[in-house]
Structure formats: C-alpha cells, structure tokens
Scaffold this motif. Structure first.
Motif, PDB file in Angstrom:
ATOM      1  N   THR A 472       0.836  -1.210   0.000  1.00  0.00           N
ATOM      2  CA  THR A 472       0.000   0.000   0.000  1.00  0.00           C
ATOM      3  C   THR A 472       0.866   1.254   0.000  1.00  0.00           C
ATOM      4  O   THR A 472       0.627   2.206  -0.757  1.00  0.00           O
ATOM      5  CB  THR A 472      -0.934   0.012   1.228  1.00  0.00           C
ATOM      6  N   ARG A 475       2.514   1.761  -3.433  1.00  0.00           N
ATOM      7  CA  ARG A 475       1.629   2.369  -4.436  1.00  0.00           C
ATOM      8  C   ARG A 475       1.393   3.847  -4.137  1.00  0.00           C
ATOM      9  O   ARG A 475       1.327   4.676  -5.057  1.00  0.00           O
ATOM     10  CB  ARG A 475       0.298   1.607  -4.475  1.00  0.00           C
ATOM     11  N   GLU A 476       1.275   4.189  -2.865  1.00  0.00           N
ATOM     12  CA  GLU A 476       1.072   5.595  -2.494  1.00  0.00           C
ATOM     13  C   GLU A 476       2.279   6.438  -2.901  1.00  0.00           C
ATOM     14  O   GLU A 476       2.130   7.547  -3.408  1.00  0.00           O
ATOM     15  CB  GLU A 476       0.839   5.694  -0.989  1.00  0.00           C
TER      16      GLU A 476
END
Length: 493
Positions: A472, A475-476
């Motif tokens: 996560t 991707r951020e």
C-alpha cells in the motif's frame, strides 16, 4: 512676417542636456571622439578619487584648438548636423562635448593649445543657473588650474577636458576615506575601460600610422573584437554590399565557435562587456567607431535567445548617411533605413539559423563517448512539434547493462555517471522553441498508462517493496512520484 526671438532659458537647456541618458562610459567615449577627430595618437583618461572633489579628465596629443575654435567647441550646437565634417570627424550635432559633460559633472573645463599657447574656458553650471546667462568663464578656480597644469605637463599642443563636481559624488557626506563610494568610483573606471575597448577597437588595433594608444588611469585599453575575426574556427558568411543612395552599406555576418572550441579564457573574453546574451546581433559602425553593439535592430520576432549567442553581424555605415540611419545625439542607437530593413532581416535570419545549427551540432557532440563506432548516450529528436529525449539503447554501455543475466554493479554505476555527465542541455536548448508548447511529455503525457509505462512503474514498485515498504505504501509513493502522478495505472487504483 513679424516674429519673436524665443531663446531657450539656460537653466532649462542645461537640465535637458544633462538628462539625455548618458552612462559614464558612454560620456567618456564622446570625449574621446573629439580626440580621435583631432588626430590624437595618445589619449589618457584619468580617474582620480578625492571624495567629493574627485575628478575625471581626458587628455590627448591632438592638433589642439585656437581660441576661436575653443569657444565654438564650448558653444552648445554651434555646429549642426548639416555642417561639413572631414572623413575622420566623429561628431554630428555639435553638442557631444557639452551634453556628455553636463550629464556627469557640474563643472567642465577645457584647456587646449596648438603651438605652446594654452587657452582655457570653463562652464560652471551653478553660474549659468544663477545668472540665467550662458557665461563661458575665461578661467577657473586655483585647484582646477593646478590639475590642468599637471595634466598638460610640458606638452605644447593637445587638449584636456576636465570634469569636476561629479554627479553622485559631489555631496557633503562623501569623504575621501569613504571606501564604499571609492570602490564604486573605480568600478566605473573599469566599466569605462571595457566599454572603450569595444567602441574604439578598430582604432586601437589599427595598422601602422593609424593606431591610437588609449589608457585609463595608466592602464592600456585592449581592443575587444566581437567577431573573433582571427580565430580559425570562426565562420564568415558572405560579405554583402547593400546599395543606399549613391553609396553602399557593408554587412558581414560572423558565427563564433562554440564553447567547446574555445579555451576558458577565450570563452570569457568573447562574452564581451555585457555577456553572451546581450552581445548577440548587429554591430553598427560609423567611421570605424562602434555606434550600436549587440542588437537585432527591432526586427519583428527577433528576440535575444541563448541559441543565437554565436551570431554577430558587422554593419558599416558609409560617410554622409547619418540622417538615413537616424544616429542619435549620444551616438548609441540607430534606425535602419526602410530600403535596407528587408535585406538586414534576411542576413540576420541566416546568421541566427547558422548559429543555432552550430549549437545543435555541439549538443549532439557533447553527448558522445569516445568509442568505435561513435555512439551517443542520448538521442534528441524533434518530430510533430514535440521534442523527445531518449537514452541510446545501442550504446555499448547501455547494451551491457541490458544484457540478460547482467548484474554488474560497476557497469550500472558507470552508465549512471555517463548519463549524468552527458545530459544534452545544449541540444535541448537549441531545439526547444519558447513560443510553442514543445516540452517533452514523459511517457506520452497524462492519461492511461501503456505497457511500457506500466513495466517501468512495476520495476519501481518492486524496488520500493523490496526496500521495506508495504504494498500500500509503495503504491502511495508511486502515485505521488513524477511523472506517474499524471498518469493512470495500477498505482492510482
């Protein structure tokens, strides 16, 4: 017809002449014009710091003036632009000595001699304004007389122009030990020296019997050749002789070498007093005296841009065409005659295009490595109105890194260093047009990612995860990383 005599009021005229926009170097150059016209071979410009009593003088060994000639020279506009002048006379309006001097000082004294008999006249602007009359003084105060005496030494001919009560320095708070103002004063002297080396370069570099020796505070002024005409790598475009009335205007364009063909000293010297960007363009000469340096003469669409820095064009105005060229009082600007503008525009376009080609070629050469065969680390292209910049995948070092199974850290490090050292700045500068939106768009610009974009993003994503970030967080981070922040892909879901 009846009439009134509407004579100008002296104080108003002085204020007008003082406000013509002379810089100090340009004002000194106007005085030297008179020395050159008088046939002087040796000209000395003296800057002497003495606080509020500081002074500037120009002394020459020219033919000098008789007393009537001196009075005429000191009279404002005693000789108009239509007055006959010899081919060596650099004057035009008959106000140069006065306007240049009034722009820099409140007291102008001139001493001159033709055969040992020295005469002197002085303009004191305080006297003119207080009396309301053009009172040309026959002498001067004791200190001025002493300075003139030291400057003329044992000479029996020549002319000395002395400025005292200098504007900007003749104030009560300026003292001789004011180091800051003293530095400013001598910085002006240095700027004047550079300016004179440019304006009078042809006289300073003249042949036997024509050369002038010019010194500023004892330092010989070196001529500055804007065209580097003796350098073997300079390109000369064909000389053109353009008809103007019954005479011709000589125009010759020079394309200077790129920085890679010059030593650091040559490159710095070629930049000139104003620097590369401000020295590109036309150089207009009148009787071998530079009138305008580095200007595109108002041609539409011709701005100063770095890719044209190497283009410089010499224009020689023939004797007797001052009116057609609208030479101004300060001899610092011209307006080309209507009949020549199209031809000058054509020459300028050719010179600018050639200069840009030199930099474009240099931009490619700068990106090369020394191998066999010759290979560039970067490929720059312009197509469909867009500039693209790509790493050359046929380069041997790039091929070595991309070879299947390759995991050589030394090769990767070498490639990164090569790319850093050969960023094609020159080529990009030349190819980029400021008036168009041709900036490269990474990966084709905003929108959905294609396969190639996704592959690069996946490699970055994997490196982030292997570096310890959660999927996560990876991707951020990718979502906020240019250029992926403008592209839609798996990271933006």
């Amino acid at each position: 017809m009846t009439y009134d005599i509407a004579a100008p009021e002296p104080a108003g005229m002085v204020a007008s002449l003082s406000s013509l926009g002379y810089s100090l170097p340009a004002a000194v150059a106007d005085l030297i014009d008179n020395s050159v016209s008088a046939g002087a071979r040796n000209i000395d410009v003296e800057f002497t710091w003495a606080g509020r009593d500081s002074w500037i003088a120009v002394a020459d060994d020219g033919r000098g003036m008789s007393l009537p000639e001196l009075v005429t020279a000191m009279t404002v506009a005693a000789r108009g632009p239509s007055t006959f002048r010899s081919s060596t006379d650099l004057g035009r309006f008959g106000v140069g000595l006065k306007s240049a001097s009034f722009s820099q000082s409140r007291q102008l004294s001139v001493a001159t001699a033709t055969a040992g008999n020295w005469n002197m006249r002085t303009w004191d602007l305080d006297v003119v304004e207080e009396s309301g009359e053009w009172r040309l003084l026959h002498g001067a105060d004791d200190e001025t007389t002493a300075i003139l005496g030291r400057l003329r030494s044992n000479a029996d001919r020549g002319t000395i122009v002395l400025w005292r009560r200098l504007n900007g320095y003749h104030r009560g708070e300026v003292s001789a030990d004011d180091e800051r103002t003293q530095k400013q004063f001598y910085a002006e002297a240095a700027r004047a020296e550079s300016h004179l080396g440019m304006v009078f370069a042809r006289f300073l570099a003249g042949g036997q019997g024509q050369r002038r020796n010019l010194r500023v505070s004892g330092s010989a002024v070196e001529p500055w050749d804007p065209f580097m005409s003796k350098h073997p790598s300079v390109q000369r475009l064909p000389t053109e002789n353009l008809p103007l009335g019954g005479s011709t205007v000589r125009v010759e364009a020079f394309i200077l070498p790129s920085a890679y063909r010059l030593t650091p000293e040559e490159y710095e010297g070629a930049a000139g007093p104003q620097g590369w960007l401000d020295q590109q363009g036309f150089y207009v000469y009148r009787r071998n005296r530079l009138i305008l340096a580095g200007d595109w003469l108002g041609h539409r669409g011709m701005r100063r841009e770095e890719k044209y820095n190497l283009a410089r064009i010499a224009v020689d105005i023939p004797v007797g065409t001052d009116v057609e060229w609208s030479v101004d009082v300060r001899k610092s600007s011209v307006v080309p005659p209507v009949g020549l503008r199209q031809h000058l525009y054509r020459v300028a376009r050719q010179a600018r295009a050639t200069a840009a080609d030199v930099l474009r070629h240099r931009g490619g050469v700068a990106a090369r490595t020394h191998g066999d065969p010759l290979s560039y680390a970067w490929n720059i292209r312009r197509a469909d109105g867009r500039v693209t910049c790509r790493i050359n995948r046929s380069h041997p070092l790039v091929q070595a890194v991309l070879r299947p199974g390759s995991n050589n850290t030394a090769e990767i490090r070498a490639l990164i260093r090569l790319l850093e050292e050969t960023v094609p700045v020159a080529a990009l500068r030349v190819m980029h047009e400021t008036d168009t939106s041709d900036d490269p768009e990474p990966f084709g610009g905003p929108g959905p990612a294609d396969d190639a974009t996704t592959e690069v993003a996946e490699r970055i994503y994997e490196s982030l995860v292997s570096g310890g970030r959660s999927p996560t967080a990876a991707r951020e981070r990718l979502r906020t990383m240019p250029p992926f922040d403008q592209i839609q892909g798996f990271w933006s879901a």
